[in-house]
Design a protein around this motif. Sequence first.
Motif, PDB file in Angstrom:
ATOM      1  N   VAL A 239       8.547 -13.077   7.960  1.00 55.92           N
ATOM      2  CA  VAL A 239       7.074 -13.612   8.097  1.00 55.92           C
ATOM      3  C   VAL A 239       6.249 -13.293   9.307  1.00 55.92           C
ATOM      4  CG1 VAL A 239       5.496 -15.534   7.649  1.00 55.92           C
ATOM      5  CG2 VAL A 239       7.272 -15.166   5.977  1.00 55.92           C
ATOM      6  N   LEU A 240       6.827 -13.781  10.176  1.00 52.54           N
ATOM      7  CA  LEU A 240       6.247 -13.795  11.858  1.00 52.54           C
ATOM      8  C   LEU A 240       6.178 -12.348  12.134  1.00 52.54           C
ATOM      9  CD1 LEU A 240       5.376 -15.260  14.160  1.00 52.54           C
ATOM     10  CD2 LEU A 240       7.985 -15.079  15.051  1.00 52.54           C
ATOM     11  N   SER A 241       6.878 -11.307  11.807  1.00 51.05           N
ATOM     12  CA  SER A 241       6.696 -10.058  11.924  1.00 51.05           C
ATOM     13  C   SER A 241       5.735  -9.117  10.955  1.00 51.05           C
ATOM     14  CB  SER A 241       8.238  -9.257  11.781  1.00 51.05           C
ATOM     15  OG  SER A 241       9.416  -9.614  12.458  1.00 51.05           O
ATOM     16  N   ILE A 242       5.948  -9.457   9.794  1.00 55.76           N
ATOM     17  CA  ILE A 242       4.959  -8.751   8.906  1.00 55.76           C
ATOM     18  C   ILE A 242       3.696  -9.385   8.912  1.00 55.76           C
ATOM     19  CG2 ILE A 242       4.510  -8.487   6.442  1.00 55.76           C
ATOM     20  CD1 ILE A 242       7.662  -8.518   6.081  1.00 55.76           C
ATOM     21  N   SER A 243       3.468 -10.625   9.265  1.00 53.99           N
ATOM     22  CA  SER A 243       1.922 -11.370   9.363  1.00 53.99           C
ATOM     23  C   SER A 243       1.244 -10.692  10.535  1.00 53.99           C
ATOM     24  CB  SER A 243       2.143 -12.839   9.217  1.00 53.99           C
ATOM     25  OG  SER A 243       2.813 -13.329  10.215  1.00 53.99           O
ATOM     26  N   GLN A 244       2.092 -10.513  11.554  1.00 53.44           N
ATOM     27  CA  GLN A 244       1.560 -10.062  12.444  1.00 53.44           C
ATOM     28  C   GLN A 244       1.126  -8.549  12.588  1.00 53.44           C
ATOM     29  OE1 GLN A 244       2.680 -10.932  16.598  1.00 53.44           O
ATOM     30  NE2 GLN A 244       4.426 -12.483  15.897  1.00 53.44           N
ATOM     31  N   LEU A 245       1.787  -7.699  11.764  1.00 57.90           N
ATOM     32  CA  LEU A 245       1.486  -6.420  11.364  1.00 57.90           C
ATOM     33  C   LEU A 245      -0.025  -6.408  10.630  1.00 57.90           C
ATOM     34  CD1 LEU A 245       4.698  -4.577  10.366  1.00 57.90           C
ATOM     35  CD2 LEU A 245       3.372  -4.478  12.404  1.00 57.90           C
ATOM     36  N   PHE A 246       0.065  -7.055   9.566  1.00 62.46           N
ATOM     37  CA  PHE A 246      -1.452  -7.366   8.816  1.00 62.46           C
ATOM     38  C   PHE A 246      -2.368  -7.884   9.826  1.00 62.46           C
ATOM     39  CE2 PHE A 246       1.532  -7.807   4.883  1.00 62.46           C
ATOM     40  CZ  PHE A 246       1.294  -6.480   4.601  1.00 62.46           C
ATOM     41  N   HIS A 247      -1.948  -8.670  10.539  1.00 61.46           N
ATOM     42  CA  HIS A 247      -2.943  -9.348  11.608  1.00 61.46           C
ATOM     43  C   HIS A 247      -3.788  -8.382  12.476  1.00 61.46           C
ATOM     44  CE1 HIS A 247      -5.136 -12.475  13.606  1.00 61.46           C
ATOM     45  NE2 HIS A 247      -4.448 -12.452  14.705  1.00 61.46           N
ATOM     46  N   ALA A 248      -3.011  -7.159  12.524  1.00 63.09           N
ATOM     47  CA  ALA A 248      -3.576  -5.986  13.318  1.00 63.09           C
ATOM     48  C   ALA A 248      -4.831  -5.655  12.688  1.00 63.09           C
ATOM     49  CB  ALA A 248      -2.777  -5.103  13.485  1.00 63.09           C
ATOM     50  N   LEU A 249      -4.959  -5.633  11.264  1.00 64.12           N
ATOM     51  CA  LEU A 249      -6.106  -5.215  10.556  1.00 64.12           C
ATOM     52  C   LEU A 249      -7.075  -6.010  10.970  1.00 64.12           C
ATOM     53  CD1 LEU A 249      -4.631  -4.529   6.977  1.00 64.12           C
ATOM     54  CD2 LEU A 249      -5.173  -2.767   8.868  1.00 64.12           C
ATOM     55  N   ASN A 250      -6.749  -7.526  11.179  1.00 65.41           N
ATOM     56  CA  ASN A 250      -7.955  -8.284  11.531  1.00 65.41           C
ATOM     57  C   ASN A 250      -8.919  -8.117  12.601  1.00 65.41           C
ATOM     58  OD1 ASN A 250      -8.357 -10.234   9.105  1.00 65.41           O
ATOM     59  ND2 ASN A 250      -6.584 -11.131   9.451  1.00 65.41           N
ATOM     60  N   GLN A 251      -8.154  -7.676  13.682  1.00 61.37           N
ATOM     61  CA  GLN A 251      -8.586  -7.489  14.970  1.00 61.37           C
ATOM     62  C   GLN A 251      -9.613  -6.447  14.992  1.00 61.37           C
ATOM     63  OE1 GLN A 251      -7.547 -10.056  16.998  1.00 61.37           O
ATOM     64  NE2 GLN A 251      -6.223 -10.242  14.977  1.00 61.37           N
ATOM     65  N   ARG A 252     -10.054  -5.440  14.056  1.00 63.90           N
ATOM     66  CA  ARG A 252     -10.666  -4.513  14.136  1.00 63.90           C
ATOM     67  C   ARG A 252     -12.188  -4.983  14.340  1.00 63.90           C
ATOM     68  NH1 ARG A 252     -10.497   0.491  10.788  1.00 63.90           N
ATOM     69  NH2 ARG A 252     -11.692   1.239  12.848  1.00 63.90           N
ATOM     70  N   SER A 253     -12.528  -6.296  13.785  1.00 65.41           N
ATOM     71  CA  SER A 253     -13.755  -6.823  13.643  1.00 65.41           C
ATOM     72  C   SER A 253     -13.598  -8.259  13.683  1.00 65.41           C
ATOM     73  CB  SER A 253     -14.764  -6.399  12.695  1.00 65.41           C
ATOM     74  OG  SER A 253     -16.059  -6.979  12.674  1.00 65.41           O
ATOM     75  N   ASN A 254     -14.159  -9.090  14.467  1.00 60.56           N
ATOM     76  CA  ASN A 254     -14.367 -10.509  14.574  1.00 60.56           C
ATOM     77  C   ASN A 254     -15.202 -11.186  13.490  1.00 60.56           C
ATOM     78  OD1 ASN A 254     -12.476 -10.492  16.634  1.00 60.56           O
ATOM     79  ND2 ASN A 254     -13.981 -10.418  18.215  1.00 60.56           N
ATOM     80  N   THR A 255     -16.145 -10.107  12.855  1.00 63.05           N
ATOM     81  CA  THR A 255     -17.139 -10.675  11.817  1.00 63.05           C
ATOM     82  C   THR A 255     -17.191 -10.033  10.592  1.00 63.05           C
ATOM     83  OG1 THR A 255     -18.752  -9.195  12.917  1.00 63.05           O
ATOM     84  CG2 THR A 255     -18.911 -11.488  13.771  1.00 63.05           C
ATOM     85  N   GLU A 256     -16.674  -8.744  10.617  1.00 60.54           N
ATOM     86  CA  GLU A 256     -16.909  -8.080   9.343  1.00 60.54           C
ATOM     87  C   GLU A 256     -15.295  -8.192   8.859  1.00 60.54           C
ATOM     88  OE1 GLU A 256     -19.677  -6.624   7.987  1.00 60.54           O
ATOM     89  OE2 GLU A 256     -20.577  -7.310   9.557  1.00 60.54           O
ATOM     90  N   SER A 257     -15.293  -7.924   7.305  1.00 64.08           N
ATOM     91  CA  SER A 257     -13.946  -8.258   7.009  1.00 64.08           C
ATOM     92  C   SER A 257     -13.039  -6.695   7.187  1.00 64.08           C
ATOM     93  CB  SER A 257     -14.519  -7.974   5.119  1.00 64.08           C
ATOM     94  OG  SER A 257     -12.982  -7.801   4.611  1.00 64.08           O
ATOM     95  N   ALA A 258     -11.992  -6.894   7.023  1.00 65.81           N
ATOM     96  CA  ALA A 258     -10.990  -6.077   7.354  1.00 65.81           C
ATOM     97  C   ALA A 258     -10.915  -4.772   6.133  1.00 65.81           C
ATOM     98  CB  ALA A 258      -9.530  -6.630   7.430  1.00 65.81           C
ATOM     99  N   PHE A 259     -11.555  -5.327   5.229  1.00 65.49           N
ATOM    100  CA  PHE A 259     -11.526  -4.332   4.016  1.00 65.49           C
ATOM    101  C   PHE A 259     -13.183  -3.683   3.573  1.00 65.49           C
ATOM    102  CE2 PHE A 259      -8.543  -7.832   3.050  1.00 65.49           C
ATOM    103  CZ  PHE A 259      -7.351  -6.803   2.929  1.00 65.49           C
TER     104      PHE A 259
END
Length: 337
Positions: free
Chosen positions: A245-265
């Motif tokens: 969970v710690l490993s995979i959640s951090q991989l997914f978390h990289a998607l969130n970093q692309r924008s602090n306001t806009e959705s990753a999707f």
Amino acid sequence: MITGDHKVTATAIAKELDIYRDGDTVISGDELAKMSQSSLDEAIKTTTVFARVTPKDKLNIIQALKRTNEVAAMTGDGVNDSPALKAADIGVAMGKSGTDVAKDASDMILTDDNFTTIEYAIREGRRVYRNIQKVMQFLLAGNIAEIMVLFIATILNWDAPILAVHILLINLATDTLPALALGVDPVSKNIMRHKPVKSGTLFEKSLIFRVALHGTFIAAATLGAYLYGLKTASYPVAMTMAFLVLSISQLFHALNQRSNTESAFARGEQVNWYLFGAMVLSGLILAAIVFIPKLEAFFKLTDLTLSQWEIVAAFSLLPLALVELTKFISRMMRKKA
């Protein structure tokens, strides 16, 4: 516009360039000389054209902008522009037509004397600045999560949810590649709408808040998976689930970093194929460790059942969903404001 031309001429040119609009103020050098500091600070908010100004007037205008908490950029090419170029947050001199004095006083030189280049420079500078913040935010959030997991486990006298070798693997293998990819993230479509930032503000208060919040989300998901494993199975299973969970959640978390306001999707943003490639490669490294028996034994992990993998997937996606929720709330609050 700050110029030595006559007020009427300056206003006419400013209208053509869409610098001057209805309701804006035009001030001449004579009027400026009669103003007090407080009067200038108030007038600067609505004035778009200053005409018949002296080098001292230019300097006073830049100082007034800075006193009113504006980020001031000054362009110039002559010796008389050098005091204002030096005083501005960023001075921009002309490379071809500019004097040596103006170039020495400036922070940036336009080698082609094209004002459009300033916009390109700002866009690229903001991209680099934001990407540095993205990498810092991504790595620090992961480190905060690891520290919180071990700290809480120690306080509550639990067996360690993750081992030192697990942290080393996460930091070197599954975090490094996405972080490098974030460093070359394409420019955001809204980058030029962001407010200017002053030097020395890399660690913004909002960044520190996001690091702490995102780290808490990842830590909570990791501990949730660990407790589930302890309750339903054994310590080796719980530790394996926590590590995954710690490993995979951090991989997914990289998607969130692309924008602090806009959705990753959100659509419309340029695709960062390096990031997706880094995530796939990190995922393959993780899969090799979990599914190759010798590596699994070396990292003190164990096999999981299908239902346990489903729980791992759910907890791994939880931080991504929570960050998306905070972005949605932030967007709604901005719209109301």
